[in-house]
Design a protein around this motif. Structure first.
Motif, PDB file in Angstrom:
ATOM      1  N   SER A 129       0.812  -1.220   0.000  1.00  0.00           N
ATOM      2  CA  SER A 129       0.000   0.000   0.000  1.00  0.00           C
ATOM      3  C   SER A 129       0.845   1.271   0.000  1.00  0.00           C
ATOM      4  O   SER A 129       0.450   2.289  -0.590  1.00  0.00           O
ATOM      5  CB  SER A 129      -0.949   0.000   1.201  1.00  0.00           C
ATOM      6  OG  SER A 129      -0.230  -0.025   2.411  1.00  0.00           O
ATOM      7  N   THR A 130       2.022   1.235   0.649  1.00  0.00           N
ATOM      8  CA  THR A 130       2.854   2.443   0.692  1.00  0.00           C
ATOM      9  C   THR A 130       3.836   2.533  -0.471  1.00  0.00           C
ATOM     10  O   THR A 130       4.461   3.583  -0.657  1.00  0.00           O
ATOM     11  CB  THR A 130       3.653   2.504   2.012  1.00  0.00           C
ATOM     12  OG1 THR A 130       4.506   1.351   2.115  1.00  0.00           O
ATOM     13  CG2 THR A 130       2.726   2.543   3.211  1.00  0.00           C
ATOM     14  N   SER A 131       3.969   1.455  -1.253  1.00  0.00           N
ATOM     15  CA  SER A 131       4.904   1.495  -2.387  1.00  0.00           C
ATOM     16  C   SER A 131       4.457   2.475  -3.461  1.00  0.00           C
ATOM     17  O   SER A 131       5.266   2.899  -4.292  1.00  0.00           O
ATOM     18  CB  SER A 131       5.073   0.100  -2.995  1.00  0.00           C
ATOM     19  OG  SER A 131       3.861  -0.345  -3.599  1.00  0.00           O
ATOM     20  N   ILE A 132       3.179   2.870  -3.472  1.00  0.00           N
ATOM     21  CA  ILE A 132       2.678   3.798  -4.491  1.00  0.00           C
ATOM     22  C   ILE A 132       2.960   5.254  -4.138  1.00  0.00           C
ATOM     23  O   ILE A 132       2.864   6.135  -4.998  1.00  0.00           O
ATOM     24  CB  ILE A 132       1.169   3.611  -4.728  1.00  0.00           C
ATOM     25  CG1 ILE A 132       0.360   4.133  -3.544  1.00  0.00           C
ATOM     26  CG2 ILE A 132       0.839   2.151  -5.015  1.00  0.00           C
ATOM     27  CD1 ILE A 132      -1.139   4.155  -3.778  1.00  0.00           C
ATOM     28  N   PHE A 133       3.289   5.543  -2.878  1.00  0.00           N
ATOM     29  CA  PHE A 133       3.408   6.935  -2.440  1.00  0.00           C
ATOM     30  C   PHE A 133       4.484   7.726  -3.178  1.00  0.00           C
ATOM     31  O   PHE A 133       4.253   8.897  -3.522  1.00  0.00           O
ATOM     32  CB  PHE A 133       3.657   7.000  -0.925  1.00  0.00           C
ATOM     33  CG  PHE A 133       2.463   6.584  -0.102  1.00  0.00           C
ATOM     34  CD1 PHE A 133       1.203   6.481  -0.662  1.00  0.00           C
ATOM     35  CD2 PHE A 133       2.603   6.304   1.246  1.00  0.00           C
ATOM     36  CE1 PHE A 133       0.100   6.095   0.085  1.00  0.00           C
ATOM     37  CE2 PHE A 133       1.504   5.923   2.010  1.00  0.00           C
ATOM     38  CZ  PHE A 133       0.255   5.818   1.430  1.00  0.00           C
ATOM     39  N   PRO A 134       5.682   7.152  -3.439  1.00  0.00           N
ATOM     40  CA  PRO A 134       6.708   7.976  -4.089  1.00  0.00           C
ATOM     41  C   PRO A 134       6.347   8.445  -5.492  1.00  0.00           C
ATOM     42  O   PRO A 134       6.833   9.494  -5.929  1.00  0.00           O
ATOM     43  CB  PRO A 134       7.934   7.041  -4.111  1.00  0.00           C
ATOM     44  CG  PRO A 134       7.707   6.056  -3.030  1.00  0.00           C
ATOM     45  CD  PRO A 134       6.221   5.846  -3.018  1.00  0.00           C
ATOM     46  N   TYR A 135       5.532   7.682  -6.207  1.00  0.00           N
ATOM     47  CA  TYR A 135       5.281   8.041  -7.612  1.00  0.00           C
ATOM     48  C   TYR A 135       3.830   8.398  -7.919  1.00  0.00           C
ATOM     49  O   TYR A 135       3.510   8.720  -9.065  1.00  0.00           O
ATOM     50  CB  TYR A 135       5.705   6.887  -8.536  1.00  0.00           C
ATOM     51  CG  TYR A 135       4.994   5.571  -8.297  1.00  0.00           C
ATOM     52  CD1 TYR A 135       3.719   5.340  -8.797  1.00  0.00           C
ATOM     53  CD2 TYR A 135       5.605   4.542  -7.590  1.00  0.00           C
ATOM     54  CE1 TYR A 135       3.070   4.133  -8.600  1.00  0.00           C
ATOM     55  CE2 TYR A 135       4.968   3.328  -7.382  1.00  0.00           C
ATOM     56  CZ  TYR A 135       3.704   3.136  -7.889  1.00  0.00           C
ATOM     57  OH  TYR A 135       3.066   1.929  -7.674  1.00  0.00           O
ATOM     58  N   ILE A 136       2.945   8.381  -6.918  1.00  0.00           N
ATOM     59  CA  ILE A 136       1.526   8.593  -7.211  1.00  0.00           C
ATOM     60  C   ILE A 136       1.283   9.993  -7.776  1.00  0.00           C
ATOM     61  O   ILE A 136       0.478  10.175  -8.703  1.00  0.00           O
ATOM     62  CB  ILE A 136       0.662   8.343  -5.944  1.00  0.00           C
ATOM     63  CG1 ILE A 136      -0.822   8.528  -6.258  1.00  0.00           C
ATOM     64  CG2 ILE A 136       1.091   9.210  -4.798  1.00  0.00           C
ATOM     65  CD1 ILE A 136      -1.365   7.578  -7.269  1.00  0.00           C
ATOM     66  N   ASN A 137       1.992  11.015  -7.261  1.00  0.00           N
ATOM     67  CA  ASN A 137       1.791  12.373  -7.777  1.00  0.00           C
ATOM     68  C   ASN A 137       2.227  12.477  -9.240  1.00  0.00           C
ATOM     69  O   ASN A 137       1.536  13.092 -10.073  1.00  0.00           O
ATOM     70  CB  ASN A 137       2.569  13.379  -6.923  1.00  0.00           C
ATOM     71  CG  ASN A 137       1.977  13.546  -5.541  1.00  0.00           C
ATOM     72  OD1 ASN A 137       0.763  13.521  -5.372  1.00  0.00           O
ATOM     73  ND2 ASN A 137       2.832  13.712  -4.548  1.00  0.00           N
ATOM     74  N   ALA A 163      -3.789  20.915  -8.821  1.00  0.00           N
ATOM     75  CA  ALA A 163      -4.903  19.969  -8.680  1.00  0.00           C
ATOM     76  C   ALA A 163      -4.429  18.533  -8.470  1.00  0.00           C
ATOM     77  O   ALA A 163      -5.252  17.652  -8.194  1.00  0.00           O
ATOM     78  CB  ALA A 163      -5.792  20.034  -9.926  1.00  0.00           C
ATOM     79  N   VAL A 164      -3.133  18.281  -8.587  1.00  0.00           N
ATOM     80  CA  VAL A 164      -2.620  16.923  -8.420  1.00  0.00           C
ATOM     81  C   VAL A 164      -2.933  16.394  -7.030  1.00  0.00           C
ATOM     82  O   VAL A 164      -3.355  15.245  -6.857  1.00  0.00           O
ATOM     83  CB  VAL A 164      -1.095  16.886  -8.683  1.00  0.00           C
ATOM     84  CG1 VAL A 164      -0.517  15.533  -8.285  1.00  0.00           C
ATOM     85  CG2 VAL A 164      -0.814  17.169 -10.148  1.00  0.00           C
ATOM     86  N   GLY A 165      -2.732  17.239  -6.004  1.00  0.00           N
ATOM     87  CA  GLY A 165      -2.987  16.816  -4.627  1.00  0.00           C
ATOM     88  C   GLY A 165      -4.435  16.410  -4.410  1.00  0.00           C
ATOM     89  O   GLY A 165      -4.719  15.494  -3.619  1.00  0.00           O
ATOM     90  N   TYR A 166      -5.350  17.078  -5.105  1.00  0.00           N
ATOM     91  CA  TYR A 166      -6.777  16.750  -4.965  1.00  0.00           C
ATOM     92  C   TYR A 166      -7.041  15.320  -5.433  1.00  0.00           C
ATOM     93  O   TYR A 166      -7.674  14.529  -4.732  1.00  0.00           O
ATOM     94  CB  TYR A 166      -7.597  17.753  -5.766  1.00  0.00           C
ATOM     95  CG  TYR A 166      -9.048  17.389  -5.912  1.00  0.00           C
ATOM     96  CD1 TYR A 166      -9.935  17.494  -4.844  1.00  0.00           C
ATOM     97  CD2 TYR A 166      -9.541  16.928  -7.133  1.00  0.00           C
ATOM     98  CE1 TYR A 166     -11.273  17.150  -4.979  1.00  0.00           C
ATOM     99  CE2 TYR A 166     -10.868  16.589  -7.285  1.00  0.00           C
ATOM    100  CZ  TYR A 166     -11.733  16.701  -6.209  1.00  0.00           C
ATOM    101  OH  TYR A 166     -13.050  16.350  -6.357  1.00  0.00           O
ATOM    102  N   TYR A 167      -6.540  14.988  -6.627  1.00  0.00           N
ATOM    103  CA  TYR A 167      -6.783  13.635  -7.166  1.00  0.00           C
ATOM    104  C   TYR A 167      -5.988  12.575  -6.402  1.00  0.00           C
ATOM    105  O   TYR A 167      -6.464  11.448  -6.224  1.00  0.00           O
ATOM    106  CB  TYR A 167      -6.419  13.606  -8.656  1.00  0.00           C
ATOM    107  CG  TYR A 167      -7.400  14.366  -9.516  1.00  0.00           C
ATOM    108  CD1 TYR A 167      -8.612  13.782  -9.887  1.00  0.00           C
ATOM    109  CD2 TYR A 167      -7.124  15.661  -9.942  1.00  0.00           C
ATOM    110  CE1 TYR A 167      -9.519  14.487 -10.663  1.00  0.00           C
ATOM    111  CE2 TYR A 167      -8.030  16.365 -10.719  1.00  0.00           C
ATOM    112  CZ  TYR A 167      -9.222  15.772 -11.069  1.00  0.00           C
ATOM    113  OH  TYR A 167     -10.136  16.480 -11.841  1.00  0.00           O
TER     114      TYR A 167
END
Length: 476
Positions: free
Chosen positions: A49-57, A72-76
């Motif tokens: 679940s946390t492996s997506i955090f570095p590249y999700i933005n 708007a990136v933070g919103y999505y």
């Protein structure tokens, strides 16, 4: 004359009606193999679940859903992160109740398989809505958190429960440390190792590799669970001795078995609702702090933040996570034995107010050019948060002990996890929005968000005072 009866009468007459206050039950040894397997299963989930955090933005930006608006990136991103908790809140109770009827292991099989498939789908997603579907799938199929806490409660008793539940924080911390490392190191492999990943597949799906590595961790965990993990639900364990002829395990009576099918409303007694209410409020305040901390660290100094770079924020959070987890494992059980679970819980939740006060303190120190003082204050805040985190271990003990029988323990843990998931779905958006409004409109000198959360922490402190004085076994 029946001498056995006479001995029983004498024994009953000399046995004190109220046990000596200082007497303590000897500690039951922990079933290390079973708990080790359970913690391994718990570990693979936060890694995924946390492996997506570095590249999700970056992934959201590349999908084109924002129309080039970086703000708007933070919103999505917030929508993607919250959808898991929303979906989990809708289904975790049903999975937990199902585990009270068919056993814990079948539900874990579905949960681990669902998490494996959903993270693969996430890596293959090329549109925003496919990301939404994969995150919702992960939440809908994941009842593992509640079921694992239930199994931990069934593997322990009041003498060793604190020692066992202290393992959860280090597993979460380790998963939160390893997951981002996998995501950050393996995302977009064509950019780092073009010769090795020359196939057009890696260009089309640049974030599939970290998802695939995370998914691969579920496969050995699943096989290990199927082969070595024993069923803990008493009515589904292998029958022993005379219980085989009765169709009932040695631990539960037919009446207790039937409790697995009782309506949830009948379980909502004060003894059960009070610990769950404490857990929900604790989860809300904790996730609000976790959302505010990186936002505060990254906010420019002229707006009252610290202006840290993403790499600095990651280093601070990783350092704090490891130290926090190690502390819980080494000292949590000893502190519970010394202070008692209720006193420790009340002391821990009382730490939230000073944690919040340190945010405006650091803002003032930055403007006063106190570089070393800011670092010292941030370290002090992390130390106090470590004390705050001990509230989770204690509240898990109260929730587990509130179950009248193990056949409804899954339902109670499911209800608790549902409440916590709802709080975690709402908390980040509420806290970050209030932070933005406080800064934009200069409410209470930009500190309104901290005042509101401190007031809610006061409510939690009152709820903590309503907990029972001691944690007892279900058969006491």
């Amino acid at each position: 004359m029946d001498t056995s009866n006479s001995h029983e009468i004498i024994a009953s007459e000399i046995t004190p009606l109220i046990p000596a206050k200082g007497s303590k039950k000897p500690k039951t040894p922990l079933p290390k193999l079973q708990i080790g397997i359970l913690m391994t299963l718990q570990l693979v989930e936060p890694i995924a679940s946390t492996s997506i955090f570095p590249y999700i933005n970056q992934l959201i930006s590349e999908l084109g859903i924002t129309g080039g608006d970086d703000a708007a990136v933070g919103y999505y991103t917030g929508i993607i992160e919250s959808l898991f908790f929303v979906a989990q809140a809708l289904t975790v109770l049903r999975w937990s109740r199902l585990s009270d009827r068919i056993g814990r292991k079948p539900v874990l099989v579905v949960g681990l398989s669902g998490a494996c498939i959903s993270i693969l789908c996430f890596g293959l997603s090329t549109t925003f809505w496919s990301l939404v579907v994969s995150r919702c799938m992960s939440g809908f199929l994941n009842g593992n958190v509640g079921v694992m806490k239930t199994m931990m409660g069934e593997l322990t008793d009041s003498t060793n429960m604190a020692q066992a539940f202290a393992l959860f924080p280090i597993v979460w911390s380790l998963g939160g440390f390893v997951g981002p490392l996998i995501g950050g190191a393996l995302a977009r492999p064509q950019d780092h190792w073009p010769a090795l990943f020359a196939n057009p597949f890696w260009g089309k799906y640049p974030y599939f590799l970290p998802c695939a590595v995370a998914a691969c961790l579920f496969i050995p965990a699943l096989f290990m669970m199927l082969i070595f993990l024993e069923e803990t639900l008493s009515t589904k364990r292998r029958p022993r001795l005379t219980s085989a002829t009765l169709g009932v395990s040695s631990g539960e009576s037919p009446h207790q078995q039937s409790m697995a099918y009782t309506p949830l409303r009948s379980l909502l007694t004060p003894a059960i609702v009070v610990p769950i209410a404490n857990y929900a409020m604790l989860a809300f305040l904790d996730v609000s702090f976790r959302a505010l901390l990186p936002l505060f660290l990254s906010t420019p100094t002229y707006l009252g933040g610290l202006g840290f770079s993403p790499s600095s924020i990651g280093s601070w959070l990783a350092f704090f996570g490891i130290v926090d987890g190690v502390f819980q494992v080494l000292f949590f059980a000893k502190i519970v034995d010394r202070l008692g679970p209720k006193r420790l819980f009340c002391m821990s939740v009382s730490c939230f107010a000073p944690v919040m006060v340190m945010f405006p303190m650091m803002s003032w120190l930055v403007n006063a050019k106190g570089g070393h003082a800011v670092t010292f204050t941030l370290l002090c805040q992390f130390v106090i948060v470590i004390v705050w985190d001990m509230a989770f271990g204690t509240v898990f003990m109260f929730i587990t002990a509130s179950a009248p029988t193990s056949t409804v323990l899954g339902a109670i843990n499911g209800f608790g996890q549902t409440s916590a998931s709802m709080a975690r779905a709402v908390g980040p958006a509420l806290a970050t929005s209030l932070f933005a409004v406080s800064k934009e409109r200069n409410l209470l000198a930009g500190n309104a968000v901290y005042i509101v959360l401190i007031m809610l922490a006061g409510v939690l402190r009152w709820l903590g005072s309503q907990l029972p004085d001691e944690v007892q076994d279900r058969n006491e």
